[in-house]
Design a protein around this motif. Sequence first.
Motif, mmCIF file in Angstrom:
data_model
loop_
_atom_site.group_PDB
_atom_site.id
_atom_site.type_symbol
_atom_site.label_atom_id
_atom_site.label_comp_id
_atom_site.label_asym_id
_atom_site.label_seq_id
_atom_site.Cartn_x
_atom_site.Cartn_y
_atom_site.Cartn_z
ATOM 1 N N ILE A 15 -11.429 -3.241 10.782
ATOM 2 C CA ILE A 15 -11.086 -2.549 8.866
ATOM 3 C C ILE A 15 -11.331 -1.291 8.432
ATOM 4 O O ILE A 15 -12.737 -1.724 7.673
ATOM 5 N N ILE B 81 -6.826 -8.795 7.886
ATOM 6 C CA ILE B 81 -6.388 -7.491 6.859
ATOM 7 C C ILE B 81 -6.527 -7.966 5.162
ATOM 8 O O ILE B 81 -6.961 -8.409 4.140
ATOM 9 N N ARG C 6 -8.576 -7.511 2.438
ATOM 10 C CA ARG C 6 -8.098 -7.756 0.675
ATOM 11 C C ARG C 6 -8.744 -8.677 -0.063
ATOM 12 O O ARG C 6 -8.669 -7.873 -1.218
ATOM 13 N N TYR D 140 -8.280 -1.373 1.340
ATOM 14 C CA TYR D 140 -8.768 -2.255 3.025
ATOM 15 C C TYR D 140 -6.629 -2.031 3.039
ATOM 16 O O TYR D 140 -5.968 -2.489 2.969
ATOM 17 N N CYS D 141 -6.493 -0.452 4.239
ATOM 18 C CA CYS D 141 -4.970 -0.207 4.673
ATOM 19 C C CYS D 141 -4.891 -0.572 6.041
ATOM 20 O O CYS D 141 -3.730 -0.309 6.495
ATOM 21 N N GLY E 86 -7.042 -1.512 10.457
ATOM 22 C CA GLY E 86 -6.819 -1.698 11.038
ATOM 23 C C GLY E 86 -7.322 -1.816 12.598
ATOM 24 O O GLY E 86 -5.806 -0.732 12.963
#
Length: 53
Positions: A7, A26, A30, A36-37, A39
């Motif tokens: 990720i 995710i 988060r 974090y966006c 992966g």
Amino acid sequence: MRAEWKITGAGLPVLRIEADSFDDAIEEARKIDQRYCGGQIIDRKKRQMPGKR
């Protein structure tokens, strides 16, 4: 199927998270940082059924 996910997020350290889906991975990432966006799967884990090898 469980998998290990890599990720990522801009300027953030890469996380490795074991989860059943990208959404689950995710969500965990988060909890650490909302930025974090993305992966990808880096290792798929096969579940063993009880009594089978």
